[in-house]
Design a protein around this motif. Structure first.
Motif, short mmCIF file in Angstrom:
data_model
loop_
_atom_site.label_atom_id
_atom_site.label_comp_id
_atom_site.label_asym_id
_atom_site.label_seq_id
_atom_site.Cartn_x
_atom_site.Cartn_y
_atom_site.Cartn_z
N GLY A 254 0.77 -1.24 0.00
CA GLY A 254 0.00 0.00 0.00
C GLY A 254 0.80 1.28 0.00
O GLY A 254 0.22 2.37 0.05
N TYR A 255 2.13 1.18 -0.06
CA TYR A 255 2.99 2.37 -0.08
C TYR A 255 3.02 2.89 -1.50
O TYR A 255 3.70 2.34 -2.37
N THR A 256 2.29 3.97 -1.79
CA THR A 256 2.11 4.43 -3.16
C THR A 256 2.21 5.94 -3.25
O THR A 256 2.12 6.66 -2.25
N ALA A 257 2.39 6.42 -4.48
CA ALA A 257 2.38 7.86 -4.77
C ALA A 257 1.60 8.07 -6.06
O ALA A 257 1.81 7.36 -7.04
N ILE A 258 0.72 9.06 -6.05
CA ILE A 258 -0.14 9.30 -7.21
C ILE A 258 -0.12 10.78 -7.56
O ILE A 258 -0.04 11.65 -6.69
N SER A 259 -0.17 11.07 -8.84
CA SER A 259 -0.15 12.46 -9.30
C SER A 259 -1.53 13.08 -9.23
O SER A 259 -2.56 12.39 -9.16
#
Length: 450
Positions: A254-259
């Protein structure tokens, strides 16, 4: 800011007392805004979030107080965001103001954000006045300069699941026009030192979504429980099929990055709210042809307690994957490749199922017509012809099933080729250390280094 991009962190938390406060405290300094979302916890999670937020905002208010004493009129304006201090006097805000702000945040979350309003400007206008930028001007990072508080606690009035908590955080970050939004679990499993590596592909424009993957390097999953390792690989294969992202693995990390672009186009307002939210979001990103990067990153297992019940998790997530996969195929049907892929998947599935059913039914018919069960000599004498007919039926059904499997494999290959440029894996050397520096930060003075 990180390399002239504003960064926000969503921290979903359910019964994470003893963990969530430390997670908030360890968020890197380059993060502009933190959104801890309490999903109607039954322990002291909400109190811990509020106490930590007050302490952090109190510390960040100190420079403003110093500026106010030096005559800076901008810093002398009272805070209107329910912060723990007024910049002018340092006194605690009136309790009525604090109650009103908390009520406003919960009301907006319930009435606007849960309703799935995608209009970021309307969402900003509905929120308490804690923004120092014009929501109409979001073309550059300059429009985002300066939030009056760093931590924005949010609380659900009813439990909605981890996906629901993340959805709420995403909607608030989108309303705040945050360039890159990271998700960190409230259980302390995700190392903040790796955040710079995670957001780098999004900041550099190589991807609209980046996710951690603990399966790429052996040292990143050495402490992973065996049952999770096996289950994760199974879900990885199913998610590759459902998304067409064949270079992406470990979808449950679940470690994520979204623009911001992805938050506005991927349909996060309709995102699945159960534990399979991460798989559903990947499928939504694929349907919009958005790029995804896999970033090697570990996960720490300590004393935290998993809230997953596998007896309900497996069937619910499997059903969600199938529904989301079919939705993607339908949305992506435009163009020759999209229609061909849809035909191959649907035709292959029908042929495979039909062939297997044919084999089963033919076998059952053969058993019912066994010579030993024949009632008369005449019936027994007709069995050779019946046996030949049965064998022919089994062969036809087997060929149909094989043709169906070939069709499905061809469809998967076409899907992988079509999406080849939309997903990739960041390559790092073995035993690589996390990237902790911030390109936006000013280098230290030579005197300080000495």
């Amino acid at each position: 800011m990180y390399d002239d991009h504003t960064v926000g962190v969503v921290i979903p938390a359910y019964n994470e007392v003893g963990f969530v406060g430390d997670v908030i405290e360890t968020v890197p300094d380059f993060v502009d805004r933190i959104y801890p979302v309490d999903d109607c916890s039954t322990d002291g999670t909400w109190t811990e979030i509020q106490d930590t937020a007050a302490r952090i905002d109190d510390e960040s208010a100190a420079p403003n107080q110093a500026s106010a004493r030096s005559g800076d009129p901008a810093a002398a304006k009272p805070r209107s965001d329910g912060g723990v201090q007024h910049s002018e006097t340092g006194a605690a805000p009136d309790e009525g103001v604090q109650d009103r702000v908390e009520h406003d945040v919960n009301s907006v979350e319930r009435d606007n954000l849960q309703a799935g309003e995608a209009d970021a400007t309307a969402a900003v206008e509905a929120l308490p006045d804690d923004l120092d930028f014009d929501p109409e001007n979001d073309a550059s990072a300059a429009a985002h300069a300066g939030f009056r508080r760093r931590v924005v606690p949010i609380r659900h009035e009813e439990n909605r699941g981890v996906g629901g908590a993340i959805k709420t955080g995403y909607q608030r970050a989108r309303a705040d026009r945050i360039d890159v939004t990271v998700v960190m679990g409230g259980d302390g499993q995700m190392d903040p030192d790796w955040m710079a590596d995670l957001i780098e592909p999004v900041v550099d424009g190589r991807a609209e979504y980046a996710k951690a993957n603990r399966l790429i390097l052996d040292e990143h999953h050495e402490t992973m429980p065996r049952h999770r390792f096996v289950g994760n690989h199974t879900l990885t294969i199913l998610t590759k099929i459902a998304t067409g992202y064949w270079s992406v693995g470990d979808p449950q990390h679940g470690y994520t990055a979204i623009s911001l672009e992805a938050l506005e186009t991927a349909g996060v307002d309709d995102m699945y709210e159960f534990f399979g939210y991460c798989n559903d979001l990947l499928i939504r990103l694929s349907a919009e042809n958005l790029r995804v990067a896999d970033v090697p990153c570990p996960l720490t297992y300590a004393d935290e307690e998993s809230h997953i019940t596998y007896s309900t998790y497996v069937p619910r997530v499997s059903g969600m994957l199938l529904r989301s996969f079919l939705r993607r195929l339908w949305v992506d049907r435009d163009g020759a490749s999209g229609r061909g892929r849809l035909a191959l998947f649907v035709g292959g599935a029908v042929a495979t199922v039909g062939g297997l059913l044919g084999i089963i039914l033919t076998g059952l018919t053969a058993i019912a017509g066994d010579p030993e069960s024949a009632a008369t000599p005449a019936e027994a004498s007709s069995q050779p012809d019946s046996q030949r007919s049965t064998n022919a039926g089994v062969c036809r059904s087997a060929l149909l099933a094989v043709a169906g499997v070939v069709s499905l494999l061809t469809a998967m290959l076409l899907d992988a080729v079509t999406n080849a440029t939309s997903n990739y894996t960041e390559r790092v050397p073995e035993d690589a250390e996390p990237r902790v520096e911030n390109p936006t930060a000013e280098p230290p003075d030579a005197a300080d280094v000495e």
